[in-house]
Design a protein around this motif. Structure first.
Motif, PDB file in Angstrom:
ATOM      1  N   ALA A  19      38.231  50.523  43.107  1.00 27.78           N
ATOM      2  CA  ALA A  19      39.486  50.664  42.365  1.00 27.78           C
ATOM      3  C   ALA A  19      40.679  50.778  43.306  1.00 27.78           C
ATOM      4  N   VAL A  20      41.827  50.314  42.828  1.00 31.41           N
ATOM      5  CA  VAL A  20      43.080  50.431  43.573  1.00 31.41           C
ATOM      6  C   VAL A  20      44.062  51.199  42.694  1.00 31.41           C
ATOM      7  N   PRO A  21      44.618  52.304  43.180  1.00 25.30           N
ATOM      8  CA  PRO A  21      45.528  53.123  42.370  1.00 25.30           C
ATOM      9  C   PRO A  21      46.945  52.549  42.313  1.00 25.30           C
ATOM     10  N   HIS A  22      47.695  52.984  41.293  1.00 33.23           N
ATOM     11  CA  HIS A  22      49.092  52.530  41.220  1.00 33.23           C
ATOM     12  C   HIS A  22      49.839  53.043  42.442  1.00 33.23           C
ATOM     13  N   GLY A  23      50.822  52.274  42.848  1.00 30.96           N
ATOM     14  CA  GLY A  23      51.591  52.587  44.050  1.00 30.96           C
ATOM     15  C   GLY A  23      51.044  51.915  45.296  1.00 30.96           C
ATOM     16  N   ALA A  24      49.793  51.478  45.254  1.00 29.77           N
ATOM     17  CA  ALA A  24      49.191  50.821  46.420  1.00 29.77           C
ATOM     18  C   ALA A  24      49.679  49.382  46.525  1.00 29.77           C
ATOM     19  N   SER A  56      40.604  15.653  41.206  1.00 28.40           N
ATOM     20  CA  SER A  56      40.970  16.405  40.005  1.00 28.40           C
ATOM     21  C   SER A  56      40.402  17.825  39.931  1.00 28.40           C
ATOM     22  N   ILE A  57      39.679  18.268  40.955  1.00 30.00           N
ATOM     23  CA  ILE A  57      39.069  19.600  40.929  1.00 30.00           C
ATOM     24  C   ILE A  57      39.332  20.319  42.247  1.00 30.00           C
ATOM     25  N   GLY A  58      39.610  21.614  42.164  1.00 30.05           N
ATOM     26  CA  GLY A  58      39.762  22.454  43.345  1.00 30.05           C
ATOM     27  C   GLY A  58      38.726  23.557  43.335  1.00 30.05           C
ATOM     28  N   PHE A  59      38.235  23.898  44.523  1.00 32.02           N
ATOM     29  CA  PHE A  59      37.238  24.952  44.685  1.00 32.02           C
ATOM     30  C   PHE A  59      37.844  26.047  45.549  1.00 32.02           C
ATOM     31  N   LEU A  60      37.840  27.293  45.050  1.00 32.17           N
ATOM     32  CA  LEU A  60      38.523  28.381  45.725  1.00 32.17           C
ATOM     33  C   LEU A  60      37.651  29.630  45.819  1.00 32.17           C
ATOM     34  N   ARG A  61      37.979  30.472  46.792  1.00 33.13           N
ATOM     35  CA  ARG A  61      37.390  31.810  46.864  1.00 33.13           C
ATOM     36  C   ARG A  61      38.478  32.745  47.370  1.00 33.13           C
ATOM     37  N   GLY A  62      38.381  33.995  46.975  1.00 34.15           N
ATOM     38  CA  GLY A  62      39.439  34.911  47.368  1.00 34.15           C
ATOM     39  C   GLY A  62      38.991  36.358  47.432  1.00 34.15           C
ATOM     40  N   THR A  63      39.851  37.158  48.043  1.00 34.29           N
ATOM     41  CA  THR A  63      39.627  38.601  48.118  1.00 34.29           C
ATOM     42  C   THR A  63      40.941  39.322  47.876  1.00 34.29           C
ATOM     43  N   GLY A  75      42.521  47.350  54.574  1.00 35.09           N
ATOM     44  CA  GLY A  75      41.763  46.126  54.810  1.00 35.09           C
ATOM     45  C   GLY A  75      40.395  46.094  54.144  1.00 35.09           C
ATOM     46  N   ALA A  76      40.079  47.108  53.355  1.00 36.31           N
ATOM     47  CA  ALA A  76      38.794  47.123  52.647  1.00 36.31           C
ATOM     48  C   ALA A  76      38.842  46.156  51.465  1.00 36.31           C
ATOM     49  N   VAL A  77      37.785  45.387  51.283  1.00 29.04           N
ATOM     50  CA  VAL A  77      37.715  44.448  50.171  1.00 29.04           C
ATOM     51  C   VAL A  77      37.464  45.223  48.883  1.00 29.04           C
ATOM     52  N   CYS A  78      38.350  45.033  47.902  1.00 25.80           N
ATOM     53  CA  CYS A  78      38.231  45.719  46.617  1.00 25.80           C
ATOM     54  C   CYS A  78      37.786  44.782  45.499  1.00 25.80           C
ATOM     55  N   TYR A  79      38.139  43.505  45.602  1.00 27.76           N
ATOM     56  CA  TYR A  79      37.793  42.522  44.580  1.00 27.76           C
ATOM     57  C   TYR A  79      37.505  41.192  45.269  1.00 27.76           C
ATOM     58  N   ILE A  80      36.565  40.449  44.707  1.00 31.99           N
ATOM     59  CA  ILE A  80      36.203  39.124  45.208  1.00 31.99           C
ATOM     60  C   ILE A  80      36.305  38.158  44.038  1.00 31.99           C
ATOM     61  N   SER A  81      36.815  36.960  44.300  1.00 32.62           N
ATOM     62  CA  SER A  81      36.868  35.956  43.234  1.00 32.62           C
ATOM     63  C   SER A  81      36.348  34.614  43.731  1.00 32.62           C
ATOM     64  N   VAL A  82      35.754  33.876  42.817  1.00 38.43           N
ATOM     65  CA  VAL A  82      35.356  32.494  43.043  1.00 38.43           C
ATOM     66  C   VAL A  82      35.911  31.719  41.871  1.00 38.43           C
ATOM     67  N   GLN A  83      36.605  30.616  42.166  1.00 41.20           N
ATOM     68  CA  GLN A  83      37.343  29.935  41.109  1.00 41.20           C
ATOM     69  C   GLN A  83      37.247  28.421  41.273  1.00 41.20           C
TER      70      GLN A  83
END
Length: 158
Positions: free
Chosen positions: A112-117, A131-138, A144-152
């Protein structure tokens, strides 16, 4: 590449598509997408003089309106940020891409990430076809700690 080099085509396309997203549906994009700040666009591979993949980095400060009843960023807000950042990263790489639509977005919630961060959002557009894009994100916290990971995956028109 920093935003000091705003004349760079990748940065111009990223900024332009952010404006497209904001204009498309003001009610859905005023906050949190309107507070998404592009920090950099860095090419990660190329073919000849054409960039084939790039990482877009954003910053975002969590406000109380972005939070759930526990005072941490709401999952829907995280999803929205990953969605918008992914579309912007795709537009930076796929010159002329328009009508970018997410066809698949998976988000993993690790901490979790608190408000104000203030968090950093890094989305890499790994590859685009015609016509297609492949993405990944954090999404990372200030330490610098990873809180969320996405694949899109996104589809678009050229």
């Amino acid at each position: 590449m920093s935003l000091a080099s705003f004349e760079d085509p990748l940065v111009q396309r990223a900024h332009a598509y952010h404006q497209v997203i904001l204009a498309a549906n003001v009610r859905l994009t005023t906050p949190p997408v309107s507070r998404l700040r592009l920090v950099s666009v860095t090419p990660t591979s190329s073919k000849g003089d054409r960039v084939t993949s790039a990482t877009a980095t954003f910053s975002f400060t969590v406000e109380p309106a972005d939070c759930n009843s526990w005072g941490t960023i709401h999952g829907g807000c995280v999803f929205t940020l990953c969605n918008a950042a992914g579309k912007i990263a795709t537009a930076a790489v796929a010159a002329g891409a328009r009508n970018i639509v997410s066809t698949d977005l998976t988000t993993n919630y690790l901490a979790a990430v608190p408000h104000g961060a203030t968090v950093s959002i890094e989305i890499e557009c790994l590859r685009v076809t015609k016509s297609i894009g492949f993405l990944r994100g954090t999404i990372k916290d200030a330490q610098g700690a990873v809180c969320y990971i996405s694949v899109q995956n996104v589809s678009f028109e050229l």
